[in-house]
Design a protein around this motif. Structure first.
Motif, PDB file in Angstrom:
ATOM      1  N   LEU A  15      41.752  41.291  41.532  1.00  0.00           N
ATOM      2  CA  LEU A  15      43.069  40.679  41.448  1.00  0.00           C
ATOM      3  C   LEU A  15      43.008  39.171  41.641  1.00  0.00           C
ATOM      4  CD1 LEU A  15      45.150  43.302  43.435  1.00  0.00           C
ATOM      5  CD2 LEU A  15      45.438  42.710  41.030  1.00  0.00           C
ATOM      6  N   GLN A 119      50.999  40.122  42.898  1.00  0.00           N
ATOM      7  CA  GLN A 119      49.956  40.591  43.809  1.00  0.00           C
ATOM      8  C   GLN A 119      49.984  39.817  45.125  1.00  0.00           C
ATOM      9  OE1 GLN A 119      46.796  38.610  44.379  1.00  0.00           O
ATOM     10  NE2 GLN A 119      46.470  40.035  46.063  1.00  0.00           N
ATOM     11  N   VAL A 154      50.426  46.899  40.159  1.00  0.00           N
ATOM     12  CA  VAL A 154      49.882  46.217  41.339  1.00  0.00           C
ATOM     13  C   VAL A 154      49.932  47.129  42.564  1.00  0.00           C
ATOM     14  CG1 VAL A 154      50.229  44.312  42.962  1.00  0.00           C
ATOM     15  CG2 VAL A 154      50.427  43.900  40.507  1.00  0.00           C
TER      16      VAL A 154
END
Length: 239
Positions: A15, A119, A154
């Motif tokens: 991420l 995120q 996410v």
């Protein structure tokens, strides 16, 4: 210190290196949970702790009542709120019949942000609770209840449970009386319900609502307060 799941390191690396579009999406998106099993005679009372501009940002009278009467409750904390309420966070985490989840970092409108930004908003308070309070938060509630497909991706990748609600109390609305809020909850309350309220001082009637809800309405409906996790794990059938 309680550690995050083993899957977290590679998930976070992916991420942080790039957007979610840089690698394959999860096989299935996160399940949006709005209620527990209808076979369980329980109800989850949940309290959002969103950031507020004016102090104290904490409903002490409400929390004192919940503790005094040992009412299982689930709190969803935003990172910005946590940063200003260290003592309160420690206190809530120390109550055995309380459960703590997260509510974003700054209470952002998630659908307005890309994958990387979402995120960061979602993971920041999870990281803060883990590193500073040795608490592994696994429940997540999106700010304003807003989300899109990216949010679901996410949340799935971070291994969190996506918790919404089936009953919106409306307690932050200053025009609503305690009677109106109670009528709203009573009309919709049933086995497996999840109720959203607030413990950040925005709900002027919340303390009074909870007292009457737990002493009058829920007993009359044969509903028992539970944390969200207890409710979701409940297998008991309603008589």
């Amino acid at each position: 210190m309680t550690m995050l799941p083993k899957a977290f390191p590679w998930i976070l690396s992916a991420l942080l290196i790039g957007s979610l579009g840089a690698f394959s999406p999860p096989d299935a998106v996160a399940q949006v949970i709005k209620s527990g099993p209808s076979s369980c005679p329980g109800i989850a009372l949940t309290f959002d702790l969103c950031p507020v501009r004016k102090s104290p940002g904490y409903d002490q009278a409400l929390v004192d009542y919940l503790i005094q009467h040992q009412i299982p409750s689930t709190f969803f904390m935003s990172g910005k709120w946590i940063a200003k309420h260290d003592a309160e966070v420690e206190h809530l985490l120390g109550i055995q019949f309380f459960e703590v989840g997260t509510h974003g970092e700054v209470h952002a409108h998630l659908p307005m942000h890309n994958a990387d930004e979402q995120q960061k908003e979602i993971y920041a308070p999870v990281k803060l609770l883990n590193e500073h309070y040795a608490h592994e938060a696994t429940l997540f509630r999106p700010p304003y209840g807003e989300y899109n497909d990216t949010t679901l991706d996410v949340v799935k990748l971070l291994g969190l449970r996506f918790i919404q609600w089936s009953i919106e109390s409306g307690d932050p609305d200053p025009t609503l009386t305690a009677d109106q809020i109670l009528a709203r909850i009573e009309k919709r309350a049933k086995p497996g319900s999840i109720v959203v309220l607030h413990a950040n001082g925005k709900g002027k009637q919340t303390r009074a609502v909870i007292e009457r809800l737990t002493t009058e309405i829920l007993p009359r409906k044969s509903l028992k307060p539970m944390t969200v996790s207890e409710l979701l794990a409940c297998k008991q059938r309603n008589p």
